[in-house]
Design a protein around this motif. Structure first.
Motif, mmCIF file in Angstrom:
data_model
loop_
_atom_site.group_PDB
_atom_site.id
_atom_site.type_symbol
_atom_site.label_atom_id
_atom_site.label_comp_id
_atom_site.label_asym_id
_atom_site.label_seq_id
_atom_site.Cartn_x
_atom_site.Cartn_y
_atom_site.Cartn_z
ATOM 1 N N UNK A 1 7.216 2.892 8.197
ATOM 2 C CA UNK A 1 6.084 2.853 7.540
ATOM 3 C C UNK A 1 5.862 2.082 6.261
ATOM 4 N N UNK A 2 6.786 1.013 6.174
ATOM 5 C CA UNK A 2 6.835 -0.032 5.374
ATOM 6 C C UNK A 2 8.334 -0.124 4.563
ATOM 7 N N UNK A 3 8.337 -1.289 3.760
ATOM 8 C CA UNK A 3 9.795 -1.311 3.200
ATOM 9 C C UNK A 3 10.124 -0.609 1.947
ATOM 10 N N UNK A 4 8.741 -0.148 1.350
ATOM 11 C CA UNK A 4 8.887 0.804 0.056
ATOM 12 C C UNK A 4 9.569 2.238 0.908
ATOM 13 N N UNK B 1 4.419 4.884 -5.028
ATOM 14 C CA UNK B 1 3.791 3.650 -3.971
ATOM 15 C C UNK B 1 3.070 4.499 -2.968
ATOM 16 N N UNK B 2 1.802 3.795 -2.872
ATOM 17 C CA UNK B 2 0.936 4.258 -2.137
ATOM 18 C C UNK B 2 0.743 3.337 -0.858
ATOM 19 N N UNK B 3 -0.188 3.737 0.218
ATOM 20 C CA UNK B 3 -0.320 2.824 1.385
ATOM 21 C C UNK B 3 -1.793 2.247 1.465
ATOM 22 N N UNK B 4 -2.446 2.366 0.718
ATOM 23 C CA UNK B 4 -3.757 1.602 0.523
ATOM 24 C C UNK B 4 -3.952 0.216 0.510
ATOM 25 N N UNK B 5 -3.326 -0.423 1.405
ATOM 26 C CA UNK B 5 -3.621 -1.666 1.387
ATOM 27 C C UNK B 5 -3.860 -2.229 2.989
ATOM 28 N N UNK C 1 3.742 1.360 3.133
ATOM 29 C CA UNK C 1 4.284 1.580 1.705
ATOM 30 C C UNK C 1 4.915 0.347 1.367
ATOM 31 N N UNK C 2 4.461 -0.357 0.608
ATOM 32 C CA UNK C 2 5.044 -1.794 0.279
ATOM 33 C C UNK C 2 6.207 -1.469 -0.900
ATOM 34 N N UNK C 3 7.348 -1.986 -0.560
ATOM 35 C CA UNK C 3 8.433 -1.904 -1.542
ATOM 36 C C UNK C 3 7.741 -3.003 -2.757
ATOM 37 N N UNK C 4 7.159 -4.084 -2.477
ATOM 38 C CA UNK C 4 6.822 -4.824 -3.494
ATOM 39 C C UNK C 4 5.855 -4.322 -4.409
ATOM 40 N N UNK C 5 5.261 -3.203 -4.001
ATOM 41 C CA UNK C 5 4.150 -2.441 -5.055
ATOM 42 C C UNK C 5 5.072 -1.906 -6.142
ATOM 43 N N UNK C 6 6.339 -1.774 -6.206
ATOM 44 C CA UNK C 6 6.984 -1.287 -7.337
ATOM 45 C C UNK C 6 6.880 -2.084 -8.727
ATOM 46 N N UNK C 7 6.394 -3.350 -8.293
ATOM 47 C CA UNK C 7 6.513 -4.092 -9.562
ATOM 48 C C UNK C 7 5.342 -3.588 -10.354
ATOM 49 N N UNK C 8 4.256 -3.509 -9.894
ATOM 50 C CA UNK C 8 3.147 -2.941 -10.509
ATOM 51 C C UNK C 8 3.287 -1.649 -11.197
#
Ligand code: UD1
Ligand code: MG
Length: 448
Positions: free
Chosen positions: A79-82, A187-191, A196-203
């Motif tokens: 479901x994504x890297x996150x 992290x959510x998956x609204x993209x 679930x993006x690991x990259x969203x952890x920055x925000x």
């Protein structure tokens, strides 16, 4: 600071067009994921977690072989890297320290780069490894504010302005393990991908008042494998590097481009490697040994000043003592060849112990397999095995014993004894001439 490695390896690798999970494809004779692990190992991780998915059982078996301490967790759905990182939670229970996230399909992110990444954690809560991409393509973009990383935007979700950024995300991230797990949980998956993006952890980190930064490396270190073409290119890069390293460590490669290495090949100083030699996994060649052209070595040890080949095959479990000589068209398997012993021509020596300075003549064969079981042959020091001797194992030839040419040895030969195990010769005067005359007569008759 103690380190945990999290290696993401759940992806199927659809573009490999293979039944094998992507990270199990071989590079330098080792599964792809082992390269990321090998570089990460330099950080002396207290724990290593591999997140597997497709072909997880295969990945687990391979990981066990590499290091029984590795934990393999299964991400059932990708479901994504996150989401993948979140799967490491149980395996990191009670771990206190930093986690470094690596990709199992990215083999060249080097030790020095990883050390810089970990070092940068002193100045930020989250550190991302970025690179200036020649062609940023579909990579995630690092949005910087000075030396602070404010967010990572995936290509699919990026504005034109963001797509113009050439600083890209390699995927490698470092943060305190506990923090990382807290962040990925939010992290959510609204993209655009619904992942679930690991990259969203920055925000998420920035909303919590945590800081993030990026360190950069050469783009070559971030090369990921998605296709067989890319794997072949990675193999080319790997081989070129292995050859350079072998030479830097003092080996002489007469034709470097024709020598094939594995990730774990060890070649000593002043060893000479002639053209067209293949080092399959598990080979150590000591100083001063010479591997002659067209030899194939696997899982074996060649001691100082030994000579192998040309056209020799050393199979798993071969141990050559100092100065042993293995010549052309000789196959050795699971055998110890003593100091200065010689097996110079056209022989098969398997499941055997050969004493020092023994001499095995051309065509010697250890008949080690009865069709069901394997048996050992023991040859004593300074024994002389005549050409074309069949040694029917289990059998022992004592020190300084001899077998005569063409013997089939089925019983032990005592030390110092000469074993003659062949039919006695009979000479029939004139018979050869008569014999051929008869054959010619038969042929002439038929021709009519
Ligand atoms: C990812 C990054 C992107 C970066 C790029 C670098 C995200 C959201 N994007 O994109 O910013 O520029 O890598 O190559 O992180 N994996 C799992 N489980 C999953 C999904 C992925 O284990 O559920 C593994 C894959 O097997 C692979 C790695 O994570 O090894 C990266 O996944 P991939 O799908 O290739 O991410 P990209 O879209 O390339
Ligand atoms: Mg990718």
């Amino acid at each position: 600071m103690s380190i945990a490695l999290i290696i993401l390896a759940a992806g199927k690798g659809t573009r490999m067009e293979s039944d094998l999970p992507k990270v199990m494809h071989e590079l330098g004779g080792a599964p792809l994921f082992a390269h990321a692990w090998n570089h990460g190992r330099a950080l002396e991780p207290a724990r290593t977690v591999i997140v597997a998915g497709h072909g997880a059982a295969l990945v687990e078996t391979a990981a066990r072989k590499i290091d029984p301490e590795i934990t393999v967790v299964v991400q059932e759905d990708q479901l994504g890297t996150g989401h993948a990182v979140a799967q490491a939670r149980a395996a990191l229970e009670g771990f206190d320290g930093d986690a470094v996230v690596l990709y199992g399909d990215t083999p060249f992110t080097g030790e020095k780069t990883l050390a810089r990444l970990v070092e940068a954690r002193k100045s930020a809560d989250v550190v991302v490894l970025g690179f200036e991409a020649a062609d940023p393509g579909r990579y995630g973009r690092l949005v910087m504010e000075g030396d602070r990383l404010s967010r990572i935007v995936e290509f699919k979700d990026a504005t034109d302005e963001e797509r113009a950024i050439s600083l890209c995300n390699s995927g490698v991230i470092c943060a305190e393990a506990a923090t990382l797990l807290e962040l990925v949980a939010e992290v959510g998956n609204d993209n655009a991908s619904g992942e679930y993006y690991l990259t969203d952890i920055i925000e998420v980190a920035s909303m919590r008042g945590l800081t993030a930064t990026a360190v950069t490396c050469d783009e070559a270190e971030t090369l990921g494998i998605n296709t067989r073409g890319e794997l072949a290119e990675a193999e080319r890069i790997f081989q070129a590097r292995a050859r350079r390293e072998a030479m830097a460590n003092g080996a002489l490669l007469q034709a470097p481009d024709t020598v094939h290495f594995s990730a774990d090949t060890v070649i000593g100083r002043d060893a000479i490697i002639e053209p067209n030699v293949v080092f399959a996994p598990g080979v150590t060649v000591e100083s001063g040994a010479r591997i002659r052209a067209f030899s194939h070595l696997e899982d074996c040890h060649v001691s100082r000043d030994a000579v192998v080949g040309p056209y020799a095959r050393l199979r798993p479990g071969t141990e050559l003592a100092n100065g042993a000589k293995i010549g052309n068209f000789v196959e050795i398997k699971n055998a110890q060849i003593g100091e200065g012993a010689k097996v110079n021509h056209l022989s098969y020596v398997g499941d055997a112990t050969v004493g020092e300075a023994a001499n095995l003549g051309a065509g010697t064969v250890t008949c080690n397999y009865d069709g069901v079981m394997k048996h050992r042959t023991t040859i004593g020091a300074r024994a002389f095995i005549g050409s074309d001797t069949m040694l029917v194992a289990p059998v022992t030839v004592g020190d300084e014993a001899m077998t005569t040419t063409g013997s089939v040895i089925t019983r032990d030969v005592p030390a110092g004894a000469m074993a003659i195990a062949r039919a006695e010769q009979v000479n029939k005067p004139g018979l050869a001439v008569k014999f051929f005359a008869r054959l010619r007569a038969i042929k002439a008759k038929k021709g009519k």
